[in-house]
Design a protein around this motif. Structure first.
Motif, PDB file in Angstrom:
ATOM      1  N   VAL A   1       0.841  -1.200   0.000  1.00 54.18           N
ATOM      2  CA  VAL A   1       0.000   0.000   0.000  1.00 54.18           C
ATOM      3  C   VAL A   1       0.880   1.256   0.000  1.00 54.18           C
ATOM      4  CG1 VAL A   1      -1.564   1.342   1.452  1.00 54.18           C
ATOM      5  CG2 VAL A   1      -2.006  -1.096   1.071  1.00 54.18           C
ATOM      6  N   ALA A   2       1.897   1.264   0.846  1.00 52.20           N
ATOM      7  CA  ALA A   2       2.778   2.436   0.923  1.00 52.20           C
ATOM      8  C   ALA A   2       3.448   2.674  -0.427  1.00 52.20           C
ATOM      9  CB  ALA A   2       3.831   2.230   2.010  1.00 52.20           C
TER      10      ALA A   2
ATOM     11  N   ILE B   1       0.823   4.102  -2.958  1.00 52.15           N
ATOM     12  CA  ILE B   1       0.430   5.498  -2.673  1.00 52.15           C
ATOM     13  C   ILE B   1       1.607   6.445  -2.952  1.00 52.15           C
ATOM     14  CG2 ILE B   1      -0.279   7.102  -0.830  1.00 52.15           C
ATOM     15  CD1 ILE B   1      -2.062   4.814   0.259  1.00 52.15           C
TER      16      ILE B   1
ATOM     17  N   ARG C   1      -0.883   6.334  -6.516  1.00 51.46           N
ATOM     18  CA  ARG C   1      -2.254   5.787  -6.469  1.00 51.46           C
ATOM     19  C   ARG C   1      -3.049   6.558  -5.413  1.00 51.46           C
ATOM     20  NH1 ARG C   1      -4.026   1.181  -9.736  1.00 51.46           N
ATOM     21  NH2 ARG C   1      -6.174   0.872  -9.094  1.00 51.46           N
TER      22      ARG C   1
ATOM     23  N   PRO D   1      -5.088   7.560  -2.346  1.00 55.04           N
ATOM     24  CA  PRO D   1      -5.256   6.864  -1.060  1.00 55.04           C
ATOM     25  C   PRO D   1      -6.681   6.398  -0.808  1.00 55.04           C
ATOM     26  CG  PRO D   1      -4.047   8.923  -0.781  1.00 55.04           C
ATOM     27  CD  PRO D   1      -4.534   8.917  -2.187  1.00 55.04           C
ATOM     28  N   ASP D   2      -7.657   7.060  -1.448  1.00 59.21           N
ATOM     29  CA  ASP D   2      -9.055   6.655  -1.213  1.00 59.21           C
ATOM     30  C   ASP D   2      -9.549   5.623  -2.230  1.00 59.21           C
ATOM     31  OD1 ASP D   2      -9.123   8.307  -3.387  1.00 59.21           O
ATOM     32  OD2 ASP D   2     -10.818   9.533  -2.681  1.00 59.21           O
ATOM     33  N   THR D   3      -8.662   5.041  -3.015  1.00 58.98           N
ATOM     34  CA  THR D   3      -9.072   3.971  -3.938  1.00 58.98           C
ATOM     35  C   THR D   3      -9.691   2.836  -3.130  1.00 58.98           C
ATOM     36  OG1 THR D   3      -7.151   4.494  -5.318  1.00 58.98           O
ATOM     37  CG2 THR D   3      -8.214   2.365  -5.718  1.00 58.98           C
TER      38      THR D   3
ATOM     39  N   LEU E   1      -7.816   2.367   0.294  1.00 61.88           N
ATOM     40  CA  LEU E   1      -6.463   1.811   0.190  1.00 61.88           C
ATOM     41  C   LEU E   1      -5.588   2.179   1.390  1.00 61.88           C
ATOM     42  CD1 LEU E   1      -4.435   0.284  -1.573  1.00 61.88           C
ATOM     43  CD2 LEU E   1      -3.920   2.443  -2.729  1.00 61.88           C
ATOM     44  N   HIS E   2      -5.650   3.421   1.828  1.00 58.84           N
ATOM     45  CA  HIS E   2      -4.710   3.851   2.879  1.00 58.84           C
ATOM     46  C   HIS E   2      -5.044   3.236   4.239  1.00 58.84           C
ATOM     47  CE1 HIS E   2      -7.191   7.104   4.902  1.00 58.84           C
ATOM     48  NE2 HIS E   2      -7.890   6.877   3.817  1.00 58.84           N
ATOM     49  N   GLN E   3      -6.222   2.613   4.359  1.00 57.14           N
ATOM     50  CA  GLN E   3      -6.579   1.985   5.640  1.00 57.14           C
ATOM     51  C   GLN E   3      -6.659   0.469   5.582  1.00 57.14           C
ATOM     52  OE1 GLN E   3     -10.314   3.770   6.694  1.00 57.14           O
ATOM     53  NE2 GLN E   3      -9.363   5.616   7.496  1.00 57.14           N
TER      54      GLN E   3
END
Ligand SMILES: C[S@@+](CC[C@H](N)C(=O)[O-])C[C@H]1O[C@@H](n2cnc3c(N)ncnc32)[C@H](O)[C@@H]1O
Length: 242
Positions: free
Chosen positions: A170-171, A174, A178, A180-182, A202-204
Motif C-alpha cells: 500500500v505504501a 500510494i 495511487r 489513497p481513497d481507492t 487503500l490507505h486503511q
C-alpha cells in the motif's frame, strides 16, 4: 502412464472440474497441496497412495512426481486453483516431460475469478473497470514490485500472496501516485465457510486487514467497493473511519 496436473479450484470442493473429479476417482496416486480442499481426497480410491506436498521443496516434488509417474498408471497432482496461475505447473510438467513421462494439465477455477466473485466483486464492470492487472506480492527472487507502473494502471489490480506485505504494498502504491481513497478489499479463504471480506480505502486496508489469515487475495480498484457481505470491522485504534 500419465501424470495429471489437476486444478482443484479455489477452496469450495464443488468447484473442481468434472474432468478433475473423474481423474481423482480413478487415481492410483495423488500428491496434494495444502490449498486443495481436503474434502476432495474423500473421492480418491481407498487403496491409492496419498502424499501431502507439505514441507517438500519444488525439486523434491518434481522428483516425487517422476517416481510415482514411473510406478503407477494414473497419478494426480492436485493443486490449488489453476495449475498455471502462480502454481508452478509448468515447472512440474517440464520435469515430467524431461523424464519421458506423459503429463496433462487439467485447468482449474482460479482464485483470480472465484474469490472476488464469492465476495460479490466483479473484476470488470461497465463504467468502472475494463482492465485487470494480476501480480504476486511474493516473488521467488524477492524482487520489489514496479509500483510506478502499478500505481498508474487503470481498472482492477489483483494481488496474490500479498497479505504478508500489505503495508509495504500500500505504501509503495500510494507513494507512486495511487489515490489513497481507492477502494480496496481483502478476501480471506474465499469460497469456503471461513471466508472473510474486508473493504476499506487503500490507505486503511492494511490496518483493517491486520491478522487476517492466509490464503487471502487483495483487490484494489473501484469495483472493490461493490463487495457484498463484508465484515463490518471497527477501525483499529489510530485509524480514522472513512
Ligand atoms: C501459490 S498461489 C496459488 C494460486 C492458484 N494457483 C490459483 O489459481 O488460484 C496462492 C495464493 O492464491 C490466493 N488464494 C488461493 N486460494 C484462495 C482463497 N480461497 N481465498 C483467497 N485467496 C486465495 C492467495 O493469494 C494465496 O496466497
Amino acid at each position: 502412464m500419465t501424470v495429471y496436473l489437476v486444478g482443484a479450484g479455489p477452496g469450495d470442493p464443488e468447484l473442481i472440474t468434472v474432468r478433475g473429479l473423474r481423474l481423482l476417482q480413478h487415481a492410483d496416486a495423488v500428491v496434494y497441496d495444502e490449498l486443495a480442499p481436503a474434502e476432495l481426497l474423500a473421492h480418491v480410491p481407498a487403496d491409492a497412495v496419498l502424499v501431502s506436498r507439505a514441507g517438500l521443496r519444488q525439486e523434491q516434488i518434481n522428483a516425487l512426481l517422476v517416481s510415482l509417474g514411473r510406478s503407477y498408471p494414473t497419478v494426480v497432482r492436485l493443486k490449488g486453483g489453476d495449475p498455471f496461475l502462480f502454481g508452478r505447473g509448468r515447472e512440474e510438467s517440464d520435469a515430467l516431460t524431461a523424464a519421458g513421462l506423459d503429463c496433462e494439465v487439467v485447468p482449474g477455477v482460479s482464485a483470480l475469478t472465484a474469490v472476488p466473485a464469492a465476495a460479490g466483486i466483479p473484476l470488470t464492470h461497465r463504467g468502472l473497470a475494463s482492465q485487470i492487472t494480476v501480480v504476486t506480492g511474493h516473488t521467488a527472487d524477492d524482487r520489489q514490485l514496479d509500483y510506478r507502473a502499478l500505481a498508474h494502471t487503470a481498472g482492477t489490480l489483483v494481488v496474490f500472496m500479498g497479505i504478508a506485505r500489505l503495508s509495504a504494498l500500500v505504501a509503495g502504491l500510494i507513494a507512486a501516485g495511487r489515490a489513497p481513497d481507492t477502494p480496496a478489499a481483502v478476501i480471506s479463504s474465499g469460497s469456503t465457510e471461513r471466508q472473510q471480506t474486508i473493504i476499506a480505502p487503500l490507505h486503511q486496508i492494511a490496518a483493517h486487514a491486520d491478522g487476517v489469515p492466509s490464503p487471502a487475495l487483495v483487490i484494489i480498484g473501484p469495483t472493490a467497493a461493490l463487495a457484498r457481505d463484508q465484515q463490518t470491522l471497527e477501525p483499529p485504534v489510530g485509524v480514522a473511519a472513512g
